[in-house]
Scaffold this motif. Structure first.
Motif, PDB file in Angstrom:
ATOM      1  N   GLU A 195      30.428  26.288 -56.238  1.00  0.00           N
ATOM      2  CA  GLU A 195      29.740  27.547 -56.550  1.00  0.00           C
ATOM      3  C   GLU A 195      30.714  28.602 -57.082  1.00  0.00           C
ATOM      4  N   TYR A 227      33.395  28.108 -58.594  1.00  0.00           N
ATOM      5  CA  TYR A 227      33.803  27.717 -59.944  1.00  0.00           C
ATOM      6  C   TYR A 227      32.773  28.193 -60.975  1.00  0.00           C
ATOM      7  N   PHE A 228      31.492  27.983 -60.687  1.00  0.00           N
ATOM      8  CA  PHE A 228      30.441  28.435 -61.622  1.00  0.00           C
ATOM      9  C   PHE A 228      30.534  29.942 -61.840  1.00  0.00           C
ATOM     10  N   ILE A 229      30.730  30.658 -60.747  1.00  0.00           N
ATOM     11  CA  ILE A 229      30.768  32.115 -60.864  1.00  0.00           C
ATOM     12  C   ILE A 229      32.043  32.551 -61.582  1.00  0.00           C
TER      13      ILE A 229
END
Ligand SMILES: Nc1ncnc2c1ncn2[C@@H]1O[C@H](COP(=O)(O)OP(=O)(O)OP(=O)(O)O)[C@@H](O)[C@H]1O
Ligand SMILES: [Mg+2]
Lengths: 341, 254
Positions: free
Chosen positions: B6, B8-10
């Motif tokens: 998560e 990483y996505f942000i």
């Protein structure tokens, strides 16, 4: 999803820091699969309630369960089960529409491939495929609402919370959103929608609650609420130069004496009467006007609208308050630094 | 681990946001180049002072340019977060089922990345104007790692300002908060050559020790006596500030 109604609210209260009592002990339930409307004027407490239900805002007191889960004890599971589109769309202006949706999907646990596919599908659905690779910051107000709505749908939530989803949309887009919401509801999605538009509530919602100053003032199906007003509205228009006349007083007195008339008043160059049966009362009303020597320009019989329901319960017209004041206040408080929680 | 996925996505989203604003990057590099130009040129003669540790004033100045850029990046991070708070995007993230701390981590990491990129650019500019790095390639790598960490730490200060005040007028001016940290240092002159209250104040500023360490690596090479205190203080400062930002974040999102 676990058992229980889609939304269960008992004695919910919210006092903001600073002392504003935005929600004052409300209780209601929304069944699974229901299309439920929360209707109220500016400042009534709609956004506050929806933010609490969506786990964004802590409640002051009361019990709130969404999708059978307690919002305070199990917020993460609640978040996974619901989709939310807030009144102030929370968009990322520098990202492209498609990227915004795909990230939403990833954050709700979709795989990359699933997110990509679902984003393309929803872009098509909300009519934004052609601008999918443009930055969200370049979208118009209506496009922003639609991409926000698509974002709320990425993970196929079972319960959807929509805070004034059609505010700022043109009539065409409004109808497109309505149709889409009806379709979602037909597929079993529970929808909780807030609105200040009577026509919207009337068309979409199977059941509504009317909120004013943090209190629920009425609850029921639109038809039942309107029936509660009791009867029909008869409006008689006559020629304007006659309005200051004695004959008008005579006609009004005569109408008030007729059987089945609950209320009769002058309004808008004419007479508005609430009667138990419009069809039965109309001939007698016309006779009363004839006897008073007044020529009738127009006579209409209408069923009561939700406006009349609101008027009956609060003594006010829902349109009295002004929508822009709040937006300005919000800008100002953000600039000055106000704790918004 | 889910929280890493998560975060990483942000993080990637934050990275894209930053890269979508190229002027931010150009301005950061230009401001550092200006520092060399506007401080380095007029103060060149200082090297003649007895006891001055370097022959090339630009080399002496390089540590100050690097550390100062990173310290002030904390103020940028405050604005980055506040922008997302005001647009409602933070609420959007909080409405999703991701771990709260993924959002914090994704934001702190971008603070580190921005600091790292800027330091890299400064090192290139410095090399271009003839500054030699005595610590060699390893020294450059060390400086980059250390200043990335410092970027995270200063980002924490920025985040705390944004979360506490939620105010544009405070946040745009938050560079004021970083000014004493950056300037109460041996930025222009070694500490021995400073005098009075200023010298005392410099001794109390944690950033000073980090700047001394960076400068040692640049103008002297691996002089551990100057470098080690900087490393400890950097680690301690980062730990304390990350802790404080986490605490503040927990408070703000509950
Ligand atoms: N962060 C806050 N701090 C203090 N008071 C608040 C805050 N947010 C809302 N209020 C107050 O709480 C009351 C209810 O506001 P809310 O936003 O829930 O109304 P609403 O029904 O959504 O209105 P609208 O139709 O204008 O969106 C208002 O009096 C408002 O001023
Ligand atoms: Mg609202």
């Amino acid at each position: 999803m676990t058992n229980g109604p889609a939304v269960l609210v008992e004695g919910l209260g919210k006092t903001y820091p600073g002392g504003v009592r935005a929600v004052d002990g409300i209780s209601f339930e929304v069944e699974r699969g229901e299309f439920f409307g929360f209707l109220g004027p500016n400042g009534a407490g709609k956004t506050t309630t929806i933010k609490i239900l969506a786990t964004l805002l802590p409640k002051t007191e009361g019990r709130v369960e969404v999708a059978g889960l307690d919002v305070t004890r199990d917020p993460k599971a609640v978040r996974q089960a619901i989709g939310v589109a807030l009144q102030e769309v929370g968009l990322d202006d520098l990202s492209k529409g498609r990227d915004f949706l795909e990230l939403q999907g990833l954050l709700y646990g979709l795989s990359r491939a699933e997110a990509r596919e679902r984003a393309a599908e929803l872009l098509e659905l909300v009519g934004l495929s052609s601008v999918a690779d443009r930055r969200v910051g370049s979208y118009s107000g209506g496009m922003r609402r639609r991409i926000d709505l698509a974002g709320a749908l990425m993970h196929n939530p079972g319960v959807l919370f929509l805070d004034e989803p059609t505010t700022g949309l043109d009539p065409q887009s409004r109808i497109a959103v309505w149709e889409h919401l009806e379709e979602l509801n037909a597929r079993g999605v529970t929808i909780f929608l807030t609105t200040q538009h009577m026509d919207e509530a009337d068309r979409l919602c199977r059941r509504l609650a009317i909120i004013d100053h943090g209190h629920l003032v009425a609850e029921g199906s639109p038809a039942a609420l309107k029936a509660g007003v009791g009867g029909d509205i008869v409006h008689v228009a006559f020629n304007s130069d006659d309005s200051a006349d004695d004959r008008v007083d005579a006609a009004l007195a005569a109408v008030r004496d007729l059987p089945g008339i609950r209320q009769a008043d002058f309004a808008e160059r004419g007479l508005t009467a609430t009667v138990s049966d419009g069809g039965a009362a109309a001939p007698a009303i016309m006779t009363a006007f004839q006897d008073a020597n007044l020529s009738i320009a127009n006579l209409s019989i209408t069923r009561p609208s939700l406006d009349d329901v609101f008027l009956q319960h609060t003594g006010r017209q829902i349109r009295d308050s002004d929508a822009d004041g709040d937006a300005e206040d919000r800008m100002w408080s953000q600039w000055m630094g106000v704790n918004r929680r | 681990m889910l929280i890493l996925r998560e975060s990483y996505f942000i993080y990637v989203r934050n990275l894209k946001t930053w890269l979508a604003q190229p002027w931010m990057i150009v301005a950061a590099v230009l401001s550092s180049a200006f520092m060399f130009l506007f401080f380095g040129e007029p103060l060149r003669g200082i090297t003649a002072l007895p006891g001055f540790p370097a022959d090339d004033y630009q080399a002496f100045l390089a540590a100050m340019v690097i550390v100062m850029a990173v310290v002030f990046s904390g103020s940028d991070m405050a604005m980055v977060l506040l922008t997302d708070m005001m647009s409602g995007y933070v609420d959007k993230l909080l409405l999703s089922p991701v771990n709260r701390f993924s959002i914090l981590l994704g934001t702190l990491l971008i603070g580190g990345t921005r600091a790292m990129a800027q330091v890299l650019a400064i090192i290139l500019v410095a090399s271009a104007i003839g500054v030699r790095f005595e610590g060699g390639v390893l020294g450059i790598l060390g400086v980059i790692v250390a200043t990335t960490l410092l970027g995270v730490a200063m980002g924490c200060v920025g985040l705390i300002v944004a979360m506490r005040t939620r105010s544009v007028q405070v946040t745009v001016n938050s560079w004021l908060l970083f000014m004493p940290l950056a300037f109460l240092t041996s930025a222009f002159m070694p500490r021995d050559l400073l005098t009075g209250w200023f010298q005392v104040a410099v001794g109390l500023n944690p950033i000073e020790y980090i700047m001394v360490a960076v400068r040692a690596v640049i103008i002297e090479g691996w002089v551990w006596d100057s470098i080690l205190p900087g490393i400890w203080i950097l680690l301690a400062t980062t730990a304390v500030l990350v802790g404080a930002a986490t605490y503040e974040y927990r408070r703000a999102t509950n």
